[in-house]
Scaffold this active site. Structure first.
Site, PDB file in Angstrom:
ATOM      1  N   HIS A   1       0.875  -1.171   0.000  1.00 20.14           N
ATOM      2  CA  HIS A   1       0.000   0.000   0.000  1.00 20.14           C
ATOM      3  C   HIS A   1       0.920   1.230   0.000  1.00 20.14           C
ATOM      4  O   HIS A   1       2.009   1.201   0.578  1.00 20.14           O
ATOM      5  CB  HIS A   1      -0.831  -0.054   1.284  1.00 20.14           C
ATOM      6  CG  HIS A   1      -1.897   0.983   1.399  1.00 20.14           C
ATOM      7  ND1 HIS A   1      -1.635   2.281   1.746  1.00 20.14           N
ATOM      8  CD2 HIS A   1      -3.240   0.900   1.232  1.00 20.14           C
ATOM      9  CE1 HIS A   1      -2.772   2.965   1.792  1.00 20.14           C
ATOM     10  NE2 HIS A   1      -3.767   2.141   1.482  1.00 20.14           N
TER      11      HIS A   1
ATOM     12  N   ASP B   1       3.288  -4.327   8.081  1.00 20.81           N
ATOM     13  CA  ASP B   1       2.053  -3.563   7.932  1.00 20.81           C
ATOM     14  C   ASP B   1       0.897  -4.556   8.122  1.00 20.81           C
ATOM     15  O   ASP B   1       0.580  -5.351   7.234  1.00 20.81           O
ATOM     16  CB  ASP B   1       2.031  -2.935   6.528  1.00 20.81           C
ATOM     17  CG  ASP B   1       0.696  -2.284   6.194  1.00 20.81           C
ATOM     18  OD1 ASP B   1      -0.244  -2.383   7.008  1.00 20.81           O
ATOM     19  OD2 ASP B   1       0.608  -1.681   5.108  1.00 20.81           O
TER      20      ASP B   1
ATOM     21  N   GLN C   1      -4.277  -5.158   7.167  1.00 19.85           N
ATOM     22  CA  GLN C   1      -5.277  -6.096   6.632  1.00 19.85           C
ATOM     23  C   GLN C   1      -5.237  -7.468   7.317  1.00 19.85           C
ATOM     24  O   GLN C   1      -6.029  -8.343   6.965  1.00 19.85           O
ATOM     25  CB  GLN C   1      -5.081  -6.277   5.118  1.00 19.85           C
ATOM     26  CG  GLN C   1      -5.293  -5.015   4.310  1.00 19.85           C
ATOM     27  CD  GLN C   1      -6.708  -4.445   4.400  1.00 19.85           C
ATOM     28  OE1 GLN C   1      -7.644  -5.108   4.825  1.00 19.85           O
ATOM     29  NE2 GLN C   1      -6.861  -3.199   3.990  1.00 19.85           N
TER      30      GLN C   1
ATOM     31  N   LYS D   1     -10.282  -0.406  10.795  1.00 11.70           N
ATOM     32  CA  LYS D   1     -10.533  -1.555   9.918  1.00 11.70           C
ATOM     33  C   LYS D   1     -10.924  -2.790  10.735  1.00 11.70           C
ATOM     34  O   LYS D   1     -11.074  -3.887  10.208  1.00 11.70           O
ATOM     35  CB  LYS D   1      -9.288  -1.876   9.086  1.00 11.70           C
ATOM     36  CG  LYS D   1      -8.914  -0.768   8.101  1.00 11.70           C
ATOM     37  CD  LYS D   1      -7.717  -1.177   7.275  1.00 11.70           C
ATOM     38  CE  LYS D   1      -7.014  -0.008   6.637  1.00 11.70           C
ATOM     39  NZ  LYS D   1      -7.670   0.486   5.431  1.00 11.70           N
TER      40      LYS D   1
ATOM     41  N   CYS E   1      -4.734   2.401  -3.663  1.00  7.48           N
ATOM     42  CA  CYS E   1      -3.481   2.964  -3.111  1.00  7.48           C
ATOM     43  C   CYS E   1      -2.302   2.024  -3.350  1.00  7.48           C
ATOM     44  O   CYS E   1      -1.420   1.893  -2.480  1.00  7.48           O
ATOM     45  CB  CYS E   1      -3.606   3.278  -1.617  1.00  7.48           C
ATOM     46  SG  CYS E   1      -4.868   4.477  -1.226  1.00  7.48           S
TER      47      CYS E   1
END
Ligand code: PMP
Length: 394
Positions: free
Chosen positions: A112, A188, A191, A214, A352
């Site tokens: 991303h 990261d 997700q 999220k 993104c």
């Protein structure tokens, strides 16, 4: 246990829509809305400042947010800093690390922009930034990392789960390679944390970044977890100091050093409630539910002539983020049809991830359906039928 009927009742937005854009931001249940509302109505006050009754309640709950979140990701042994989102968390590491000329950072083409630009930007400081390519399914060839990592590599920054292809990266394996070379691993987790059980200690990473919004929490909430709190803070000012005089200042201990200024108190109280909500269902149950829906979605879409589905086909090896395209129809047009024709909210475009889109030759991007606890088999069938109908009309 996941009680889908109850879950549907808990989310007030879910009246006549099917929400499949949780990778962008998830919905919040009543429990989270009530928790933030309670702060605003009954004990709104600043935290860590003063001694009155309201500030004591607010401070206690805000401090507790750190503990709760750390425990949720198995990170009690590190420092849990509350941020406004994943982007801020990653930028804190990129700007707070002491760089010298010819230091090296390695990242991937799958990232991303929020785990790409903070590193690319370091080229200004003469830091060398290397980008590893993945295959079309998002898989990284580990030997590509081994080929370029060196004693100069200071940080390797990879996503845990792709927000476009849904694949999961072999983070443990990557961590072991990084540590052989004295490099730190930043993951990261934007997700992954909302969808699969996470233990940052077992993963072996040094920095782990994710977003509360999220995972059923309020917007404006994110987390930076650090194994060692070894970076410089991004913000200097109130709340992050030990002592200040005309001659200088000392830092506060622990996470406070990194949380200058008044934080998003109601947001973090809501996020604490969101974590409890997820725990009550159980992350394994959430993972299973999404795996089942993802399988139906991938199989259903793959069966339609003129539809291309991206990412790994095996639903047990990925999260419920499914990117696809309908031949000859712009992704935004497909998203409009899904919304107007069936009340289904999906994301369309480049997500993104422009370097990845260029790498995959996807000029207009993709349509992305991203699933969560509140999605049902009926909704998945509705999406598949709506796409079938669209293809029939072409
Ligand atoms: N990384 C990944 C993998 C993401 O999916 C996102 C959000 N789409 C981000 C980083 C950025 O998250 P935020 O906007 O909350 O900073």
């Amino acid at each position: 246990m996941l009680n889908l009927k109850q879950a549907r009742i808990d989310f007030p937005i879910l009246t006549d829509i099917a929400y499949m854009d949780s990778a962008a931001t998830s919905l919040s249940p009543e429990q989270v809305l009530n928790a933030t509302n309670e702060f605003e109505r009954h004990y709104r006050a600043n935290v860590g400042r003063g001694v009155h009754r309201l500030t004591n309640i607010a401070s206690q709950k805000y401090w507790h947010a750190h503990e709760k979140i750390a425990q949720f990701i198995g990170g009690e042994n590190g420092t849990t800093v509350l941020t406004k989102n994943t982007t801020e968390a990653i930028n804190m590491v990129a700007s707070g690390t002491k760089w010298k000329k010819d230091d090296n950072v390695i990242t991937t083409i799958l990232e991303h922009h929020s785990n790409f630009l903070p590193w690319i930007n370091l080229r200004e400081k003469d830091v060398e930034v290397s980008v590893i390519k993945t295959d079309a399914q998002g898989s990284l060839n580990i030997s590509d990392l081994e080929d370029i990592i060196s004693e100069n590599t200071k940080i390797v920054a990879v996503t845990h789960a792709s927000n476009v292809l849904g694949n999961i990266m072999p983070v443990k394996e990557i961590a072991a390679i990084c540590h052989d070379y004295g490099a730190k691993l930043l993951v990261d987790g934007a997700q992954s944390v909302p969808h699969i059980p996470i233990n940052v200690t077992e993963l072996g990473c040094d920095y782990f970044c994710f977003s509360g919004h999220k995972m059923l929490g309020p917007t404006g909430t994110g987390i930076l977890w650090m194994k060692d709190a070894d970076i410089k803070p991004l913000l200097f000012g109130g709340g992050m100091i030990g002592e200040v005089s005309m001659d200088g200042f000392t830092f506060a201990e622990g996470y406070e050093k990194y949380e200058g200024g008044t934080p998003n108190i109601s947001g973090m109280i809501g996020l604490t409630r969101a974590v409890e909500y997820l725990e009550n269902i159980g992350m394994e149950n959430i993972e299973k539910h999404e795996e089942k829906l993802t399988k139906i979605l991938i199989e259903g879409l793959s069966d339609i002539n003129g539809v291309a589905v991206y990412g790994p086909q095996d639903s047990s090896d990925r999260i419920g983020v499914v990117s696809f395209n309908v031949n000859g129809v712009h992704p935004h047009e497909v998203a409009h049809v899904l919304d107007e024709g069936a009340g289904i909210m999906v994301r369309s475009g480049e997500h993104c991830c422009q370097p990845l889109m260029k790498h995959l030759g996807l000029k207009n991007g993709t349509v992305r359906a991203s699933l969560y606890i509140y999605n049902t088999e009926e909704e998945i069938e509705l999406l598949i039928d709506t796409i079938k109908e669209l293809v029939r009309r072409l």
